[in-house]
Design a protein around this motif. Sequence first.
Motif, PDB file in Angstrom:
ATOM      1  N   ASP A   1      -6.460  -0.564  -2.858  1.00 58.85           N
ATOM      2  CA  ASP A   1      -6.095   0.259  -1.701  1.00 58.85           C
ATOM      3  C   ASP A   1      -7.371   0.543  -0.917  1.00 58.85           C
ATOM      4  OD1 ASP A   1      -5.417   2.364   0.049  1.00 58.85           O
ATOM      5  OD2 ASP A   1      -3.739   2.923  -1.267  1.00 58.85           O
TER       6      ASP A   1
ATOM      7  N   LEU B   1      -5.095  -3.018   2.688  1.00 60.01           N
ATOM      8  CA  LEU B   1      -5.328  -3.591   1.369  1.00 60.01           C
ATOM      9  C   LEU B   1      -6.548  -4.505   1.423  1.00 60.01           C
ATOM     10  CD1 LEU B   1      -1.719  -4.650   0.274  1.00 60.01           C
ATOM     11  CD2 LEU B   1      -3.010  -2.659  -0.517  1.00 60.01           C
TER      12      LEU B   1
ATOM     13  N   ALA C   1       0.853  -1.192   0.000  1.00 56.35           N
ATOM     14  CA  ALA C   1       0.000   0.000   0.000  1.00 56.35           C
ATOM     15  C   ALA C   1       0.885   1.237   0.000  1.00 56.35           C
ATOM     16  CB  ALA C   1      -0.895  -0.011   1.229  1.00 56.35           C
TER      17      ALA C   1
ATOM     18  N   THR D   1      -6.225  -6.473  -6.232  1.00 58.95           N
ATOM     19  CA  THR D   1      -5.798  -5.897  -4.960  1.00 58.95           C
ATOM     20  C   THR D   1      -6.071  -4.403  -4.985  1.00 58.95           C
ATOM     21  OG1 THR D   1      -4.077  -7.569  -4.797  1.00 58.95           O
ATOM     22  CG2 THR D   1      -3.873  -5.663  -3.350  1.00 58.95           C
TER      23      THR D   1
END
Lengths: 380, 74
Positions: free
Chosen positions: A112, A90, A51, A110
């Motif tokens: 944020d 995440l 992240a 994936t």
Amino acid sequence: MVQARTIRLWSRVHTWTSLVCMLFLLMLCVTGLPLVFHDEIDDLLEDEIAAPAMPEGTPRLSLDRMIAAAQARFPGQYVLLLNLKQTEPLVTVAVSPTAIPAPGNFHRLTLDARTADVLGEEAPHQGVMDIVLRIHKDMFAGLPGELFLGAMGLVFAVSIISGIVVYWPFMRRLDFGTIRRRSSPRVKWLDTHNLLGIVTVTWTMVVGLTGMINTLATPLFDLWRAQLIPVLLAPHLGKPVAPIPSVQAAVELVRSRFPDRLVTSVTMPTSARFGSPQHLVVWTKGATPFTARMLQPMLVDANDGKTIVAPEVPWYLKTLQVSRPLHFGDYGGLPLKIVWAVLDVMTIIVLVSGIYLWAARRSSVRGKPLGAGRTEAVGV
Amino acid sequence: MLPSVPKADFPNPARHHRSAWDVFRVPLLVGLVCAAGLGLALVGDGIWDGLSWLALSLPVALAAFYWRRAGRSH
């Protein structure tokens, strides 16, 4: 002599059970060795998604925004589940083109958790470690392969127990740990086989039996689901799969009702085997190393978004959950994994020396003239 | 006697036969230490993990020790 006959019987049990499971066990030990370091190898082979740095305490967006972002990236596809990373802000979202996902045929996004930006996208693929895992788990033969390896685990357990029994007559006149290196290679390897075998016995037994329990995961989970789901679904009979309600609201509801549990993932309403068509399954874990292994699903009714059912996890699934770390060796940091690997190598030495001893004895019985060989063997 | 075990496997026939307790005393202890090691890391982190590493290293240490001692004795 009754005792000599008993020992001979146990010795035969040891020989034959070992021969039956030998090849599969060697395969399991060899493939298991890299699998112990699964996480480390994955980190090395694949770029870890991190992240981006943001000021401490940057608020997280609603989980519903994550689902919307995934749907925008793959319009018309099915959002199956959502994983909340515990260590980083995440969220991963699994998306599949079919309602019931085919193995390896889904995308994992994936995101944020603070911006809903897509940070990474894992296309359906099979890495080297996935292949090693498939060989180790079911030899690419699905559930039958898995159950077969489970049966081999059981045979291995019998081989270990009979090995303990025959350890006694072999060691009656020797000190613990004696390795007669001066004698013939056969004697030297017999001593090594006995020593390595007896000191690793607890570990091999635990890893073998927990591995066997793991092979029953699919049938056991299906059994529980078959007992649980029909009762829960009775009021919704005949309805189609429910649309995805507010996941954020459901997660918050679970968190306020069970403040000591950590939410790890959410399964969307699905007709697939891992969920329920009328519920959001909010998976939670405890905070201690032991309770963190005990996953507890909370089923939130997808139609009203309010009713929570926290079904009691049956004993056989609790056993399964405890048996997992004990098989993988992933519950005590890297040093434990290294010890696991060394014990695995010692087991390989026990297996190979066992085969050697069996082959050497066969050739020595065959090679010697009948009279001389027999008297030497029977003498004392 | 054991038909499958040649006499050469017993170099010291003069010595007394050991009882099962004598033979299994050390292995039993090793087994218990390993069982504790397997359980300890499940209980907690930190010190528990450390104890678990130590306990499960015992079989490795014993094997290494006796293998080296056998090598030195001649």
